[in-house]
Design a protein around this motif. Structure first.
Motif, PDB file in Angstrom:
ATOM      1  N   SER A   9     -16.787  60.343   6.518  1.00  0.00           N
ATOM      2  CA  SER A   9     -17.558  59.854   7.660  1.00  0.00           C
ATOM      3  C   SER A   9     -16.665  59.339   8.783  1.00  0.00           C
ATOM      4  O   SER A   9     -17.145  59.028   9.858  1.00  0.00           O
ATOM      5  CB  SER A   9     -18.524  58.747   7.221  1.00  0.00           C
ATOM      6  OG  SER A   9     -17.803  57.605   6.805  1.00  0.00           O
ATOM      7  N   GLN A  10     -15.347  59.265   8.526  1.00  0.00           N
ATOM      8  CA  GLN A  10     -14.408  58.799   9.540  1.00  0.00           C
ATOM      9  C   GLN A  10     -13.532  59.929  10.079  1.00  0.00           C
ATOM     10  O   GLN A  10     -12.858  59.768  11.082  1.00  0.00           O
ATOM     11  CB  GLN A  10     -13.495  57.715   8.955  1.00  0.00           C
ATOM     12  CG  GLN A  10     -14.249  56.485   8.511  1.00  0.00           C
ATOM     13  CD  GLN A  10     -13.335  55.482   7.832  1.00  0.00           C
ATOM     14  OE1 GLN A  10     -12.125  55.650   7.777  1.00  0.00           O
ATOM     15  NE2 GLN A  10     -13.914  54.436   7.293  1.00  0.00           N
ATOM     16  N   CYS A  12     -12.837  63.496  11.879  1.00  0.00           N
ATOM     17  CA  CYS A  12     -13.450  64.379  12.872  1.00  0.00           C
ATOM     18  C   CYS A  12     -13.525  65.790  12.297  1.00  0.00           C
ATOM     19  O   CYS A  12     -12.500  66.347  11.890  1.00  0.00           O
ATOM     20  CB  CYS A  12     -12.638  64.374  14.160  1.00  0.00           C
ATOM     21  SG  CYS A  12     -13.287  65.488  15.414  1.00  0.00           S
ATOM     22  N   ASN A  22     -13.777  55.960  14.703  1.00  0.00           N
ATOM     23  CA  ASN A  22     -14.570  57.143  15.052  1.00  0.00           C
ATOM     24  C   ASN A  22     -16.057  56.912  14.832  1.00  0.00           C
ATOM     25  O   ASN A  22     -16.875  57.559  15.469  1.00  0.00           O
ATOM     26  CB  ASN A  22     -14.117  58.366  14.243  1.00  0.00           C
ATOM     27  CG  ASN A  22     -12.824  58.971  14.739  1.00  0.00           C
ATOM     28  OD1 ASN A  22     -12.403  58.731  15.858  1.00  0.00           O
ATOM     29  ND2 ASN A  22     -12.184  59.761  13.895  1.00  0.00           N
ATOM     30  N   ARG A  23     -16.401  56.008  13.908  1.00  0.00           N
ATOM     31  CA  ARG A  23     -17.812  55.688  13.657  1.00  0.00           C
ATOM     32  C   ARG A  23     -18.237  54.565  14.591  1.00  0.00           C
ATOM     33  O   ARG A  23     -17.948  53.402  14.354  1.00  0.00           O
ATOM     34  CB  ARG A  23     -18.016  55.224  12.203  1.00  0.00           C
ATOM     35  CG  ARG A  23     -17.982  56.290  11.149  1.00  0.00           C
ATOM     36  CD  ARG A  23     -19.156  57.246  11.197  1.00  0.00           C
ATOM     37  NE  ARG A  23     -20.446  56.683  10.938  1.00  0.00           N
ATOM     38  CZ  ARG A  23     -21.046  56.638   9.765  1.00  0.00           C
ATOM     39  NH1 ARG A  23     -20.448  57.124   8.711  1.00  0.00           N
ATOM     40  NH2 ARG A  23     -22.237  56.127   9.632  1.00  0.00           N
ATOM     41  N   PHE A  29     -21.079  59.325  15.730  1.00  0.00           N
ATOM     42  CA  PHE A  29     -19.674  59.642  15.516  1.00  0.00           C
ATOM     43  C   PHE A  29     -19.103  60.148  16.829  1.00  0.00           C
ATOM     44  O   PHE A  29     -19.662  61.031  17.473  1.00  0.00           O
ATOM     45  CB  PHE A  29     -19.510  60.740  14.451  1.00  0.00           C
ATOM     46  CG  PHE A  29     -18.084  61.147  14.248  1.00  0.00           C
ATOM     47  CD1 PHE A  29     -17.317  60.534  13.289  1.00  0.00           C
ATOM     48  CD2 PHE A  29     -17.507  62.119  15.040  1.00  0.00           C
ATOM     49  CE1 PHE A  29     -15.985  60.882  13.116  1.00  0.00           C
ATOM     50  CE2 PHE A  29     -16.173  62.479  14.883  1.00  0.00           C
ATOM     51  CZ  PHE A  29     -15.417  61.852  13.919  1.00  0.00           C
ATOM     52  N   CYS A  31     -15.098  61.083  18.183  1.00  0.00           N
ATOM     53  CA  CYS A  31     -13.673  61.141  17.873  1.00  0.00           C
ATOM     54  C   CYS A  31     -12.858  60.440  18.951  1.00  0.00           C
ATOM     55  O   CYS A  31     -13.038  60.687  20.139  1.00  0.00           O
ATOM     56  CB  CYS A  31     -13.221  62.594  17.727  1.00  0.00           C
ATOM     57  SG  CYS A  31     -11.491  62.736  17.235  1.00  0.00           S
ATOM     58  N   ARG A  39     -18.353  64.673  19.518  1.00  0.00           N
ATOM     59  CA  ARG A  39     -19.434  63.707  19.312  1.00  0.00           C
ATOM     60  C   ARG A  39     -20.609  64.396  18.649  1.00  0.00           C
ATOM     61  O   ARG A  39     -21.016  65.481  19.071  1.00  0.00           O
ATOM     62  CB  ARG A  39     -19.849  63.127  20.658  1.00  0.00           C
ATOM     63  CG  ARG A  39     -20.884  62.053  20.551  1.00  0.00           C
ATOM     64  CD  ARG A  39     -21.265  61.541  21.948  1.00  0.00           C
ATOM     65  NE  ARG A  39     -22.133  60.395  21.808  1.00  0.00           N
ATOM     66  CZ  ARG A  39     -21.834  59.161  22.182  1.00  0.00           C
ATOM     67  NH1 ARG A  39     -20.696  58.918  22.780  1.00  0.00           N
ATOM     68  NH2 ARG A  39     -22.674  58.174  21.993  1.00  0.00           N
ATOM     69  N   ALA A  42     -23.349  61.088  12.908  1.00  0.00           N
ATOM     70  CA  ALA A  42     -22.320  60.778  11.912  1.00  0.00           C
ATOM     71  C   ALA A  42     -22.561  61.485  10.582  1.00  0.00           C
ATOM     72  O   ALA A  42     -21.608  61.946   9.938  1.00  0.00           O
ATOM     73  CB  ALA A  42     -22.242  59.270  11.704  1.00  0.00           C
ATOM     74  N   ASN A  45     -21.530  65.164  10.940  1.00  0.00           N
ATOM     75  CA  ASN A  45     -20.074  65.265  10.930  1.00  0.00           C
ATOM     76  C   ASN A  45     -19.538  65.145   9.496  1.00  0.00           C
ATOM     77  O   ASN A  45     -18.710  65.946   9.068  1.00  0.00           O
ATOM     78  CB  ASN A  45     -19.466  64.180  11.821  1.00  0.00           C
ATOM     79  CG  ASN A  45     -17.970  64.263  11.853  1.00  0.00           C
ATOM     80  OD1 ASN A  45     -17.398  65.162  12.445  1.00  0.00           O
ATOM     81  ND2 ASN A  45     -17.314  63.329  11.181  1.00  0.00           N
TER      82      ASN A  45
END
Length: 84
Positions: A9-10, A12, A22-23, A29, A31, A39, A42, A45
């Motif tokens: 989740s962090q 990209c 990034n979150r 989300f 980057c 974008r 989240a 991504n």
């Protein structure tokens, strides 16, 4: 297929840059890598990162390194070879 969810989740899904920044929120989300700025939601991504990791998560024996495969042949304790 098992995939370690750490940092999915962090990371990209467009460039691979990882940072907790990034979150922006539970749902957003974006980057922070210079020149990226990707974008999206989240969860979407993270799902893309998991899908990508699943394509690279198979070892020669089909294991993920966390446990022995159920299909693994038993080895003889004395010789280290598969019993005949």
């Amino acid at each position: 297929m098992k995939v370690n969810p750490a940092y999915t989740s962090q990371r990209c899904s467009a460039c691979g840059f990882v940072t907790e920044n990034n979150r922006e929120s539970q749902a957003v989300f974006r980057c922070k890598a210079a020149g990226c700025g990707h974008r999206e939601h989240a969860d979407v991504n993270a799902a893309k990162n998991i899908k990508h990791a699943a394509g690279h998560a198979v070892s020669a024996c089909g294991d993920l390194g966390t446990s022995q495969s159920a299909k693994q042949e038993p080895l003889s304790r004395a010789t280290g070879r598969t019993p005949s």
